[in-house]
Write a protein that holds these residues in place. Structure first.
Motif, mmCIF file in Angstrom:
data_model
loop_
_atom_site.group_PDB
_atom_site.id
_atom_site.type_symbol
_atom_site.label_atom_id
_atom_site.label_comp_id
_atom_site.label_asym_id
_atom_site.label_seq_id
_atom_site.Cartn_x
_atom_site.Cartn_y
_atom_site.Cartn_z
ATOM 1 N N ILE A 128 0.994 -1.289 -0.039
ATOM 2 C CA ILE A 128 0.019 0.028 0.144
ATOM 3 C C ILE A 128 1.023 1.142 -0.058
ATOM 4 O O ILE A 128 1.663 1.419 0.761
ATOM 5 C CB ILE A 128 -0.918 0.030 1.276
ATOM 6 N N THR A 130 1.502 5.628 -0.085
ATOM 7 C CA THR A 130 0.857 6.527 0.329
ATOM 8 C C THR A 130 1.244 7.911 -0.665
ATOM 9 O O THR A 130 2.040 7.723 -1.539
ATOM 10 C CB THR A 130 1.575 7.054 1.784
ATOM 11 N N LEU A 284 -8.525 -0.683 -4.618
ATOM 12 C CA LEU A 284 -8.441 -1.005 -3.155
ATOM 13 C C LEU A 284 -7.011 -0.226 -2.499
ATOM 14 O O LEU A 284 -7.470 0.621 -1.553
ATOM 15 C CB LEU A 284 -8.144 -2.308 -2.626
ATOM 16 N N LEU A 285 -6.133 -0.235 -3.267
ATOM 17 C CA LEU A 285 -4.940 0.455 -2.955
ATOM 18 C C LEU A 285 -5.227 1.992 -2.847
ATOM 19 O O LEU A 285 -4.865 2.843 -2.046
ATOM 20 C CB LEU A 285 -3.661 0.409 -3.914
ATOM 21 N N LYS A 288 -7.118 3.284 0.113
ATOM 22 C CA LYS A 288 -6.247 3.217 1.242
ATOM 23 C C LYS A 288 -5.374 4.437 1.397
ATOM 24 O O LYS A 288 -5.174 5.162 2.317
ATOM 25 C CB LYS A 288 -5.631 2.148 1.555
ATOM 26 N N PHE B 255 -1.483 -0.553 7.460
ATOM 27 C CA PHE B 255 -1.186 -1.022 5.756
ATOM 28 C C PHE B 255 -1.705 -2.166 5.408
ATOM 29 O O PHE B 255 -1.172 -3.088 4.758
ATOM 30 C CB PHE B 255 0.150 -0.674 5.567
ATOM 31 N N GLY B 256 -3.157 -2.484 5.759
ATOM 32 C CA GLY B 256 -3.746 -3.656 5.243
ATOM 33 C C GLY B 256 -5.254 -3.526 5.144
ATOM 34 O O GLY B 256 -5.636 -2.227 5.309
ATOM 35 N N PHE B 257 -5.680 -4.542 4.943
ATOM 36 C CA PHE B 257 -7.607 -4.320 4.590
ATOM 37 C C PHE B 257 -8.312 -4.769 5.795
ATOM 38 O O PHE B 257 -9.198 -5.114 5.324
ATOM 39 C CB PHE B 257 -7.874 -4.786 3.171
ATOM 40 N N GLU B 260 -9.473 -0.802 10.328
ATOM 41 C CA GLU B 260 -8.325 0.221 10.732
ATOM 42 C C GLU B 260 -9.029 1.449 11.531
ATOM 43 O O GLU B 260 -8.797 1.823 12.617
ATOM 44 C CB GLU B 260 -7.575 0.674 9.514
#
Lengths: 381, 381
Positions: A128, A130, A284-285, A288, B255-257, B260
């Motif tokens: 992931i 930023t 998805l990424l 996030k 840093f995951g799904f 959070e």
């Protein structure tokens, strides 16, 4: 398909690819050993490299911001309204660079490219990234193009977050920052919409934990739902009413679950088109990346303190009917910039198109961009 | 679980079931040969049957509007804040009736009940019912209870649409109409949200064209997504910010799904709870009932003309932060009522809870309901 390309278009363009061998340490703690960035350029870099503009894309954008890849293209790049000869980002004067960000799905290194470590596509093993990671990679692209300082960095929505981060991480490399239809961080409601979109993808049985490529399928149901939902938040209630109202596609109610209202037809079409062009892992990424962005966090939640370095001048733009990133969110940015004693121009554009307005050639908006960019132009001539 | 039940609760209640043998011709053209309605009552019907109040439920509600089914119940009925001794719908004075509508999933005839023609559960073969169909079935329930005229019919959201339709179809049977947090018809944006929810369910591989019961499964992914999305629209941006902000569940980004942010945890929990208690076919039906409702359509889109008959008096309530059915939508109802020369009281309640506000004991709201119902009380004593 245009038979001849419009005169105010940059015309036929070709994407380029730059390979980077130097490892990139990411915010998440992992390292990309090497990577590619795909980009396009429009216009000519001048002798002292002072006329370069970087365009940062939003959630579903890419490097193809203007022009056509072939005479058969049905549509030009995503910001054709603003980039081209005589347009706000005037390619007669500026050298415009647009890239596909890391983690994207249009040629830059991302989930749908080869993971050298496994010999398979990255899939959900891709880290992931930023906004901060993107700025580092974009700075290296600038280096490779011989651009020490951008005349302007420009972006809408998630693109606007990249613009802010440029001014924070490399204040000496950015003279003007154009932050459009953006926010200093997502609200709980923004995160909530992203979470529903993610759950739609993650719970699709064809997602296969993000390794659907090996199963020769895509999580089309989930990605379609995510995009349908996204489109609701890109349009204002008013714009939807104007565009679709409660119009029935066949003029009458059928008491069934096929398309009945025009808005249903629009959403299903948009959802399906997206499935055909976009990657679920990238989606998805990117959501996030949006959720995590919060430049004030490192500064005791005082956004102004993030903006204290350098001389970058700002244009902040918002749109009255944008409820995804409402004018109030842009005003938070403006207030922080003023508190940090920065030069900032703020324009709130009267527009009923919602968040999508930032992509549209709305006269008042074009006037603001043209006026601001005329100043930038003077500095380089 | 309360050890003793609160004094201002109706206490322990038991649902009842009424079977109807007379066929019901539905708006869609099909006929229900016979059906059951499940309902609860609170308080006592007086000698001249003049003190009856009908409570109409919204999308995911049912007949259990107040009280407890057992001492082990964790929660009371869905409108415990408003129904009970000394509350706005005061069971010391009124006989309150709440039912589960046709197509529901809490005991009334609907998709999860037996289709006599096939010997299987109805599933998606259950006809799409309209607000008008519900009013017909509710009128028969009134007949069976010996209620010729309701002192008041009350409902929020989709419930408010039923209240309006009572005043249109049976003006002589309803003295007071309390239309809360409602709208005269859905906007394109409202329909759009419903459509995404429907597509989530319809595209779930475990939906099996609406006959998932025979496969011993439920389309849990789709129903969960639908409910998560619904919850976003029930809360205001402000309420979400106040309740969840950007708070991280474990205090840091992972840093995951997995979950959070706190808002993600809330939505997933709400979605999963709903899967455990609600039927996907009912959800589909109810969203269609909402989409179709448009009482002005039969009157050249002049809502006022729908309201010209009878002497029903109206209370219309809205909540400032409700963006699902905003105050402007309630004002459309008020304007139409005024144009139709009807007596109407309008209250716009200052509340930051969004659409959900109509379920909450907000003091200003309770004052308005108490004041209005005090008048209704006088008429029966």
């Amino acid at each position: 398909m245009p038979e001849t390309l419009p005169e105010n278009s940059v015309g036929l363009v070709t994407a380029q690819k730059q390979h980077f061998e130097e490892p990139l340490a990411l915010t998440c703690g992992r390292t990309l050993e090497n990577y590619d960035l795909v980009y396009e350029t429009y216009g000519e870099l001048n002798a002292d490299q002072s006329n370069a503009i970087l365009i940062c894309h939003a959630l579903s954008g890419d490097h193809h911001a203007a022009g056509y890849h072939s005479m058969d293209d049905r549509k030009p790049g995503w910001w054709e309204s603003c980039i081209g000869p005589g347009k706000p980002f005037d390619t007669n004067h500026f050298f415009v660079v647009a890239l596909n960000n890391l983690g994207g799905c249009s040629g830059s290194t991302g989930p749908n490219t080869l993971n050298p470590a496994s010999g398979q596509l990255w899939g959900s093993d891709f880290p992931i990234v930023t906004v901060e990671d993107w700025i580092q990679s974009q700075a290296r692209l600038a280096d490779s193009l011989g651009i020490q300082q951008w005349a302007a960095v420009v972006g809408g929505s998630l693109g606007g977050m990249q613009v802010m981060q440029w001014s924070i991480d490399f204040p000496e490399r950015i003279r003007h920052a154009l932050v459009i239809a953006s926010a200093p961080k997502l609200s709980a409601q923004n995160i909530a919409f992203n979470e529903v979109a993610r759950q739609a993808i993650l719970s699709d049985p064809e997602f296969f934990d993000g390794h659907f490529y090996q199963h020769d399928t895509v999580p089309h149901r989930g990605l379609k739902l995510a995009r349908m939902l996204g489109h609701i938040t890109y349009l204002s209630d008013e714009a939807m009413r104007g565009k679709f109202g409660r119009e029935l596609r066949e003029g009458k109610i059928n008491f069934g679950f096929d398309v009945e209202f025009q808005i249903e037809s629009y959403l299903r079409y948009q959802g399906q088109s997206f499935v055909n062009r976009f990657d679920a892992n990238t989606y998805l990424l990117m959501t996030k990346t949006l959720d995590y962005y919060d430049p004030a966090a490192k500064f005791d939640n005082e956004l102004a303190r993030a903006f204290t370095h350098g001389d970058t001048e700002f244009l902040v733009c918002s749109f009255t009917s944008d409820w995804r990133f409402a004018p109030e969110r842009s005003q938070e940015i403006v207030h922080a910039l003023l508190d940090a004693r920065r030069k900032v121009t703020y324009a709130e554009i009267e527009a009923n198109q919602g968040h999508d307005a930032f992509l549209m050639p709305i006269p008042q908006y074009m006037n603001v961009l043209n006026a601001y960019m005329a100043r930038v132009k003077k500095e380089i001539s």
